[in-house]
Design an enzyme around this catalytic site. Structure first.
Site, short mmCIF file in Angstrom:
data_model
loop_
_atom_site.label_atom_id
_atom_site.label_comp_id
_atom_site.label_asym_id
_atom_site.label_seq_id
_atom_site.Cartn_x
_atom_site.Cartn_y
_atom_site.Cartn_z
N ASP A 31 62.15 47.08 74.42
CA ASP A 31 62.07 48.00 73.28
C ASP A 31 62.83 47.38 72.11
OD1 ASP A 31 61.47 51.37 73.39
OD2 ASP A 31 62.34 50.50 71.59
N LYS A 212 40.01 58.72 78.45
CA LYS A 212 41.30 59.35 78.17
C LYS A 212 41.17 60.51 77.19
CE LYS A 212 45.54 60.11 77.12
NZ LYS A 212 46.70 60.39 77.83
N ASN A 216 41.44 64.83 78.08
CA ASN A 216 42.35 65.79 77.44
C ASN A 216 41.59 66.81 76.60
OD1 ASN A 216 44.69 65.01 78.61
ND2 ASN A 216 45.38 63.73 76.91
N PHE A 257 44.16 75.05 83.96
CA PHE A 257 43.98 75.00 82.49
C PHE A 257 43.11 76.13 81.95
CE2 PHE A 257 45.93 71.11 83.50
CZ PHE A 257 46.69 70.78 82.38
N GLY A 266 50.38 72.64 72.77
CA GLY A 266 51.02 71.68 71.87
C GLY A 266 51.25 70.40 72.65
N CYS A 269 49.95 65.06 73.50
CA CYS A 269 48.64 64.55 73.89
C CYS A 269 47.46 65.39 73.46
CB CYS A 269 48.59 64.36 75.40
SG CYS A 269 49.51 62.92 75.91
N LYS A 272 46.75 65.56 69.65
CA LYS A 272 46.47 64.21 69.14
C LYS A 272 45.13 63.69 69.65
CE LYS A 272 48.52 60.35 70.61
NZ LYS A 272 49.58 59.41 70.94
C1 UDX Z 1 48.58 66.40 79.09
C2 UDX Z 1 47.58 66.09 80.22
O1 UDX Z 1 47.64 67.13 81.20
C3 UDX Z 1 47.86 64.73 80.83
O2 UDX Z 1 46.90 64.42 81.82
C4 UDX Z 1 47.79 63.72 79.69
O3 UDX Z 1 47.77 62.42 80.04
C5 UDX Z 1 48.87 64.05 78.67
O4 UDX Z 1 48.57 65.34 78.14
P1 UDX Z 1 51.07 67.24 78.86
O5 UDX Z 1 50.91 67.07 77.39
O6 UDX Z 1 52.32 66.79 79.50
O7 UDX Z 1 49.87 66.55 79.66
O8 UDX Z 1 50.96 68.82 79.12
P2 UDX Z 1 50.04 69.83 79.94
O9 UDX Z 1 50.76 70.30 81.12
O10 UDX Z 1 48.67 69.31 80.15
O11 UDX Z 1 49.97 71.04 78.88
C6 UDX Z 1 49.52 70.84 77.55
C7 UDX Z 1 49.64 72.10 76.75
O12 UDX Z 1 48.68 73.06 77.14
C8 UDX Z 1 50.99 72.82 76.87
O13 UDX Z 1 51.39 73.30 75.61
C9 UDX Z 1 50.71 73.94 77.83
O14 UDX Z 1 51.58 75.04 77.68
C10 UDX Z 1 49.29 74.31 77.42
N1 UDX Z 1 48.50 74.97 78.46
C11 UDX Z 1 48.25 74.32 79.65
C12 UDX Z 1 47.95 76.21 78.22
O15 UDX Z 1 48.15 76.79 77.15
N2 UDX Z 1 47.17 76.78 79.19
C13 UDX Z 1 46.90 76.19 80.38
O16 UDX Z 1 46.17 76.77 81.18
C14 UDX Z 1 47.46 74.91 80.62
#
Ligand code: UDX
Length: 450
Positions: A31, A212, A216, A257, A266, A269, A272
């Site tokens: 880094d 990818k 998402n 999900f 939020g 990932c 974005k």
């Molecule tokens: C996500 C993907 O799951 C992962 O595979 C990818 O590579 C990176 O992005 P992450 O950003 O860590 O992972 O969070 P995740 O657990 O997926 O939740 C994303 C957002 O969706 C959160 O704000 C969460 O609260 C929201 N969420 C998730 C919902 O509002 N409802 C759901 O049913 C699931």
């Protein structure tokens, strides 16, 4: 054992490095941030991520995990090089800022003394692999008998807070390259994680890059679809939680999900990646309408939730009211506050003249750094302390400690038991029986029993 260099010590880079070391490889994490590298050398973990600190400590002790700012040495020593640097959305635009990725590519190009397999793990727009490969091989003149670097796309599918588990027990590992030698090396480095079954999927580099953002976007679409249904459920007295159970048991749909709520998605990932997909489609002259809708619903639902908070107070006047807020990160188990609902909720309450008292187990300091110690915001170390003399409680994540409420304590502490639940954690009817004015999204409202 393979000697691996990982550029970037953020969430993805650190998890990748620590998990490869734990599986028997030798990893050098690189880094440009000297302070961060010094902390890591001492075995300190700079982020909140379950099981990561122990992996780092164990790795450093074993001598197989090292941290450095010396990029040139890392490039010379390792045949396999991962790029896992940040690709944030550019300020004021929808585009990803790829400058860090290209800077690493140039560093590799300048320092390599043999051919390298360069693995792109940072989330990047489709086609970036071609640009990275071009930079890496830019000094090769046609016909020159010199080494050639191969670029592989290997996107991460790690959920923050569960990233170590997701890395070690992946649903699949996507490898984007048609190069046979690169495929062989990738198989070798991931083989420790394939003991139960081979879940490696080989494909072309653009297919992997697209996989990818599409993965998402699909997940985000599911959440937005459920959020879009909540006003309808409210209109007809249906309960979206029941609908979720009803559809989730269909094996073609599945349960994951599908959780709607006012604290909409939020993180680093989902927003974005959906924006990135929209941007590539529009740049290519295609209609990204369906995906634009995913982001619009996410925004509108959040605003509808904030509207419910304001509208509870007479004429929407929140002046002088104290609101307790639980959950500042974008989801539990992380200190990551990127694109979290907390910013919109807290900013609006303060702008309208209210005050907030906030709690989050991990994200308080990071939120404070981002949001500032502005007037009207009080940071608390205890979730119930926030509710003292509060006029309402707002829940913004589904953290374990918010799933059962000490209602007696809340009744004593708060001016009135008013709860806005952005994650639909509690039963509206039960809450009303307890005398709570309980508001969530897509579920019936019951008048509180006095
Ligand atoms: C996500 C993907 O799951 C992962 O595979 C990818 O590579 C990176 O992005 P992450 O950003 O860590 O992972 O969070 P995740 O657990 O997926 O939740 C994303 C957002 O969706 C959160 O704000 C969460 O609260 C929201 N969420 C998730 C919902 O509002 N409802 C759901 O049913 C699931």
């Amino acid at each position: 054992m393979e000697k691996i260099a990982v550029f970037g010590t953020g969430y993805v880079g650190l998890v990748t490095g620590a998990c490869f070391v734990n599986a028997g490889h030798n990893v050098t994490c690189v880094d440009i941030d000297e302070t961060k590298i010094e902390r890591l050398k001492k075995g300190e973990c700079p982020i909140v991520e379950k099981d990561l600190p122990v992996r780092i400590e164990k790795g450093v002790q074993s001598g197989n995990l090292s941290f450095t700012t010396n990029a040139s040495l890392a490039v010379k020593n390792c045949k396999v090089i991962f790029i896992a640097v940040g690709t944030p959305t550019k300020k004021g635009s929808e585009e990803a800022d790829l400058s860090a990725v290209f800077a690493v590519a140039r560093t590799i190009q300048e320092n390599a003394d043999s051919s390298k397999i360069v693995i792109q793990k940072s989330t990047v727009p489709v086609g970036t692999g071609d640009e990275v490969e071009e930079i890496l091989n830019s000094q090769i003149k046609s016909g020159e008998d010199r080494f050639f670097h191969v670029v592989v796309s290997n996107p991460e599918f790690l959920k923050e807070g569960r990233a170590i588990h997701d890395f070690e027990y992946p649903d699949r590992v996507v490898i984007g390259t048609n190069d046979k030698e690169a495929q062989r090396v990738m198989r070798k480095i991931y083989v420790p994680f394939m003991r139960t079954s081979d879940r490696m999927i080989f494909m072309s580099r653009p297919s992997a890059e697209l996989t990818k953002v599409v993965a998402n976007t699909m997940l985000a679409m599911r959440i937005s679809a459920m959020n879009a249904i909540t006003p309808l459920a409210e209109k007809f007295g249906a309960d979206v939680t029941e609908v979720r159970r009803g559809i989730g048991t269909d094996s073609r749909i599945g349960t994951a999900f599908l959780f709607p709520g006012g604290a909409t998605f939020g993180g680093s990932c989902f927003p974005k990646d959906v924006r990135a997909l929209i941007a590539i489609m529009e740049e290519s002259g295609m209609d990204a309408g369906i995906f634009k809708e995913v982001m619009e619903i996410n925004h509108e639902q959040r605003m509808r939730f904030i509207g419910k908070i304001l509208n509870y107070f007479e004429k929407g006047d929140i002046t002088g009211k104290k609101i307790a807020v639980w959950g500042l990160s974008f989801k539990p188990g992380t200190d990551d506050v990127r694109e979290a609902a907390s910013f919109d909720v807290i900013r609006t309450i303060l702008e309208k003249g209210g005050t907030v008292s906030v709690f989050d187990e991990h994200a308080k300091e990071i939120f404070r750094n981002e949001f500032g110690n502005v007037k009207g915001i009080e940071y608390c170390d205890d979730q119930y302390v926030t509710t003292k003399d509060a006029d309402a409680l707002v829940i913004l994540t589904d953290a374990m400690e918010f799933r059962l409420l000490d209602l007696e304590r809340l009744k004593k502490a708060m001016n009135k038991l008013v709860i806005f639940d952005g994650k639909n954690l509690h039963d509206p009817e039960e809450m009303s029986k307890e005398g709570a004015h309980y508001i969530c999204m897509g579920r019936p409202f019951f008048n509180p029993k006095s």
